[in-house]
Design a protein around this motif. Structure first.
Motif, PDB file in Angstrom:
ATOM      1  N   THR A 271     -15.538  16.441 -13.934  1.00  0.00           N
ATOM      2  CA  THR A 271     -15.750  14.999 -13.845  1.00  0.00           C
ATOM      3  C   THR A 271     -14.663  14.249 -14.599  1.00  0.00           C
ATOM      4  OG1 THR A 271     -18.137  15.273 -13.670  1.00  0.00           O
ATOM      5  CG2 THR A 271     -17.352  13.126 -14.378  1.00  0.00           C
TER       6      THR A 271
ATOM      7  N   ASP B 136     -30.717   6.972  -7.627  1.00  0.00           N
ATOM      8  CA  ASP B 136     -30.987   7.164  -9.053  1.00  0.00           C
ATOM      9  C   ASP B 136     -29.715   7.374  -9.866  1.00  0.00           C
ATOM     10  OD1 ASP B 136     -33.692   6.903  -8.667  1.00  0.00           O
ATOM     11  OD2 ASP B 136     -34.060   9.061  -8.498  1.00  0.00           O
ATOM     12  N   ALA B 137     -28.610   7.704  -9.195  1.00  0.00           N
ATOM     13  CA  ALA B 137     -27.386   8.059  -9.922  1.00  0.00           C
ATOM     14  C   ALA B 137     -26.328   6.961  -9.925  1.00  0.00           C
ATOM     15  CB  ALA B 137     -26.788   9.330  -9.320  1.00  0.00           C
TER      16      ALA B 137
ATOM     17  N   GLU C 219     -24.931   5.735 -13.226  1.00  0.00           N
ATOM     18  CA  GLU C 219     -24.410   6.708 -14.183  1.00  0.00           C
ATOM     19  C   GLU C 219     -22.901   6.550 -14.348  1.00  0.00           C
ATOM     20  OE1 GLU C 219     -25.519  10.589 -12.945  1.00  0.00           O
ATOM     21  OE2 GLU C 219     -27.683  10.237 -13.143  1.00  0.00           O
ATOM     22  N   ARG C 220     -22.421   6.900 -15.512  1.00  0.00           N
ATOM     23  CA  ARG C 220     -20.994   6.817 -15.797  1.00  0.00           C
ATOM     24  C   ARG C 220     -20.197   7.734 -14.878  1.00  0.00           C
ATOM     25  NH1 ARG C 220     -18.956   8.556 -21.693  1.00  0.00           N
ATOM     26  NH2 ARG C 220     -20.012  10.423 -20.931  1.00  0.00           N
TER      27      ARG C 220
ATOM     28  N   HIS D 225     -19.980   7.817 -11.784  1.00  0.00           N
ATOM     29  CA  HIS D 225     -20.553   8.175 -10.482  1.00  0.00           C
ATOM     30  C   HIS D 225     -19.951   7.321  -9.375  1.00  0.00           C
ATOM     31  CE1 HIS D 225     -23.499   9.617  -7.588  1.00  0.00           C
ATOM     32  NE2 HIS D 225     -23.588   8.377  -7.160  1.00  0.00           N
TER      33      HIS D 225
ATOM     34  N   TYR E 156     -22.147   1.300 -14.361  1.00  0.00           N
ATOM     35  CA  TYR E 156     -22.596   1.824 -15.660  1.00  0.00           C
ATOM     36  C   TYR E 156     -22.467   0.759 -16.747  1.00  0.00           C
ATOM     37  CZ  TYR E 156     -22.307   4.484 -20.045  1.00  0.00           C
ATOM     38  OH  TYR E 156     -22.476   4.930 -21.328  1.00  0.00           O
TER      39      TYR E 156
ATOM     40  N   LYS F 199     -25.041  -1.996 -16.256  1.00  0.00           N
ATOM     41  CA  LYS F 199     -26.358  -1.597 -16.753  1.00  0.00           C
ATOM     42  C   LYS F 199     -26.442  -1.796 -18.262  1.00  0.00           C
ATOM     43  CE  LYS F 199     -27.221   2.684 -17.643  1.00  0.00           C
ATOM     44  NZ  LYS F 199     -27.488   4.142 -17.574  1.00  0.00           N
TER      45      LYS F 199
END
Length: 248
Positions: free
Chosen positions: A20, A191-192, A195-196, A198, A213, A216
Motif C-alpha cells: 500500500t 465501508d472502505a 480509509e486512508r 483507499h 479519509y 472524515k
C-alpha cells in the motif's frame, strides 16, 4: 502451531502495508511529476511567446499562466493532504471553530467548482433547504471537505450528468449532501471508502486516496458524522452532519 499462524498473519499484514505504501508513493510521485511538467512546460512557452512578440501572444500567455496556476494549486493541495495525514497520525486533526452560517461555505464551494463542472460537461447546482441555522465550525476545514466531495463527484460523473449540493436542517444538526449521477460504488466498497489510501478504482490514478479519509477526520473533529449511500451505475450521495448550536 498458533505461534506460526500468528507470525504468518503478521507477515501478510506487513506485506500488505508495504504494498500500500509503495503504491501510494507511486501515485504521489506520478502526480507531482505531471504537475511539475506542466509548470515547467508552460513557463517555457511563456518565455518563448514573450521573446518572440508579446502583443500577439497575450491571450496564449494568459492561458499558459492559468494552467501553471492550476497545477500549482493541485501541488499545494497534495502537499497539504500529506501534512494533514502526518498531523492526524500525531493526534486528532486540529479545527478552529467559529460561529456562523455554514450555508455561506456551501455557496463558496459551489462557486469554486463551477468552472471545473462546466469544463467536464457536468451540471453543478445547490439546494439549500433551511433558513438561519448557526453552527460552530472551521470555515477553511469545512471548505476542504466540500472540495473533496464535490471534486470527486464531478470526477466520477460522466458528461451531461448532474451534481447537487443539498443542505437540510434536522432536529439537532445540519446535514450536507453531495449527490451525483456518476458511476456509483459497489456495496462491498462502501465501508472502505473513508480509509486512508483507499481507492475505489485502482486503475484510476487521479487521486491519492487521502481526500475522504481527511474529510472524515475533519467532520469527526467537529463532532459530526459522515457516510455514503451508493449503488453501481446509480450515482452516489456523500453526506455529513454538523451539530447545531443549542439556544441558551
Amino acid at each position: 502451531m498458533l505461534g506460526a499462524q500468528r507470525i504468518s498473519v503478521e507477515r501478510l499484514r506487513s506485506d500488505d502495508a508495504v504494498a500500500t505504501r509503495d503504491d501510494f508513493l507511486g501515485i504521489v510521485g506520478h502526480d507531482l511529476r505531471n504537475m511539475l511538467s506542466v509548470v515547467v512546460g508552460f513557463a517555457t512557452l511563456i518565455a518563448s511567446a514573450e521573446s518572440d512578440n508579446p502583443a500577439p501572444h497575450a491571450a496564449a500567455v494568459i492561458g499558459y499562466a492559468r494552467r501553471i496556476e492550476r497545477s500549482g494549486v493541485r501541488m499545494s493541495r497534495l502537499v497539504g493532504d500529506l501534512v494533514d495525514v502526518a498531523s492526524i497520525e500525531a493526534g486528532p486533526l486540529a479545527v478552529t471553530l467559529e460561529v456562523g452560517e455554514p450555508t455561506d461555505v456551501v455557496s463558496e464551494a459551489v462557486n469554486d467548482f463551477q468552472e471545473q463542472a462546466d469544463v467536464s460537461g457536468v451540471t453543478l447546482t445547490s439546494d439549500i433547504a433551511l433558513g438561519s441555522s448557526r453552527a460552530a465550525f472551521d470555515p477553511v476545514r469545512l471548505l476542504q471537505v466540500f472540495a473533496n466531495l464535490i471534486g470527486n463527484a464531478i470526477k466520477f460523473t460522466p458528461p451531461n450528468g448532474h451534481v447537487v449540493v443539498r443542505v437540510v436542517r434536522e432536529a439537532t444538526e445540519v446535514r450536507f449532501e453531495v449527490r451525483d449521477t456518476g458511476v456509483g460504488i459497489a456495496a462491498n466498497e462502501l465501508d472502505a471508502v473513508f480509509e486512508r489510501f483507499h481507492q475505489v478504482n485502482r486503475a484510476d490514478r487521479r487521486g491519492t486516496g487521502l481526500g475522504l479519509y481527511i474529510s472524515k477526520c475533519i467532520v469527526q473533529g467537529h463532532g459530526g458524522r459522515i457516510g455514503v449511500d451508493s449503488r453501481p451505475n446509480a450515482g452516489s450521495t456523500f453526506w455529513f452532519t454538523l451539530p447545531l448550536l443549542t439556544k441558551a
